[in-house]
Design an enzyme around this catalytic site. Structure first.
Site, PDB file in Angstrom:
ATOM      1  N   SER A 163     -50.393   0.402  48.139  1.00 32.10           N
ATOM      2  CA  SER A 163     -49.503  -0.144  49.175  1.00 32.10           C
ATOM      3  C   SER A 163     -48.601  -1.102  48.427  1.00 32.10           C
ATOM      4  O   SER A 163     -48.943  -1.540  47.317  1.00 32.10           O
ATOM      5  CB  SER A 163     -50.323  -0.945  50.190  1.00 32.10           C
ATOM      6  OG  SER A 163     -49.499  -1.794  50.972  1.00 32.10           O
ATOM      7  N   TYR A 212     -56.133  -8.532  52.538  1.00 36.26           N
ATOM      8  CA  TYR A 212     -55.684  -7.141  52.354  1.00 36.26           C
ATOM      9  C   TYR A 212     -54.977  -7.002  51.003  1.00 36.26           C
ATOM     10  O   TYR A 212     -55.240  -6.081  50.232  1.00 36.26           O
ATOM     11  CB  TYR A 212     -54.764  -6.741  53.511  1.00 36.26           C
ATOM     12  CG  TYR A 212     -54.260  -5.315  53.438  1.00 36.26           C
ATOM     13  CD1 TYR A 212     -55.141  -4.233  53.525  1.00 36.26           C
ATOM     14  CD2 TYR A 212     -52.901  -5.040  53.273  1.00 36.26           C
ATOM     15  CE1 TYR A 212     -54.678  -2.920  53.456  1.00 36.26           C
ATOM     16  CE2 TYR A 212     -52.430  -3.731  53.211  1.00 36.26           C
ATOM     17  CZ  TYR A 212     -53.330  -2.679  53.294  1.00 36.26           C
ATOM     18  OH  TYR A 212     -52.859  -1.377  53.220  1.00 36.26           O
TER      19      TYR A 212
END
Ligand SMILES: NC(=O)c1ccc[n+]([C@@H]2O[C@H](COP(=O)([O-])OP(=O)(O)OC[C@H]3O[C@@H](n4cnc5c(N)ncnc54)[C@H](OP(=O)(O)O)[C@@H]3O)[C@@H](O)[C@H]2O)c1
Length: 219
Positions: free
Chosen positions: A136, A149
């Protein structure tokens, strides 16, 4: 005929990757914790004329991973591991509870490591073996209310870059970075207000597949 094992393939990006790789001629092994969405994706993959198999596997549980990888490798020759499964963890650090933090690290980091370690001896026996890790843009820069995250995805980036060196000439290891996608990933959080403005996972899957000869994919 090559076989790809995709984690988190019952929904979102994993499902679209399964369908797109099926159209490219791969046999598909879909895995995830919930069997129902996996069975639905399996049927969809079969309807485009590809072979598909579904296995329930919780990547955050090392024992489960060992057991299911044993079953999969006794039934299939896997050429390509696509580590896609992942969970979010969003909000100011002081408001995150420890269970949420543990789940994110256990799934995104340890899950990716457990499965890769378990399948690697099998992959090393295959010609043209590949591993792709879905990271990501959260694996490239820090973001507000995404500390845990982002930490998990930085860890996956480090793991991926190290394996690229460790397995050079033996396994093609790909790091894939993308921004937001309109998937169920955002269903349990208000961190993103309007997910419908994000890229569709189908579009992202097609972009990924068009570039999987690279070591790094940036979308
Ligand atoms: N959506 C975005 O904006 C975005 C952006 C950049 C990167 N990503 C990354 O893209 C990947 C796919 O996410 P997505 O957006 O497609 O979300 P998603 O639809 O929620 O897909 C995640 C999948 O992971 C599976 N999963 C979760 N925990 C698992 C576990 N312990 N063991 C096995 N499977 C597990 C889930 O299925 P079960 O619940 O059935 O296990 C689910 O199918 C993730 O790694 C995510 O971090 C997403």
């Amino acid at each position: 005929m090559h076989t790809i094992l995709i984690t988190g393939a019952g929904t979102g990006l994993g499902k679209e990757l399964a369908l797109s790789y099926a159209k490219k001629g791969y046999s598909i092994i879909v895995t995830g914790r919930r069997l129902e969405p996996l069975e639905a994706v399996k049927e969809e993959v079969q309807s485009v004329g590809a072979k598909a198999f579904a296995y329930q596997m919780d990547i955050s549980n090392a024992e489960d991973v060992k057991k299911i990888v044993g079953r999969i490798t006794s039934e299939h020759e896997v050429d390509y591991l696509l580590n896609n499964a992942g969970v979010g963890c969003f909000g100011p650090l002081t408001e995150l509870d420890s269970d949420e933090i543990e789940t994110a690290i256990q799934t995104n980091v340890l899950g990716t490591i457990f499965l890769t370690k378990e399948l690697l001896p099998h992959l090393l026996k295959r010609e043209d073996a590949k591993i792709m890790n879905i990271i990501s843009t959260a694996g490239q820069k820090g973001k507000v209310n995404e500390s845990v995250y982002v930490a998990s995805k930085f860890a996956v980036r480090g793991f991926t870059e190290s394996l690229q060196k460790e397995l050079e000439g033996k396994v093609h290891v790909i790091a894939t970075y993308m921004g937001g996608m309109d998937t169920p990933f955002w269903d349990e959080t208000d961190h993103i207000k309007d997910k419908s403005r994000l890229k569709s996972p189908r579009e992202v899957a097609e972009m990924i597949i068009a570039q999987d000869d690279k070591l790094e994919i940036q979308i």
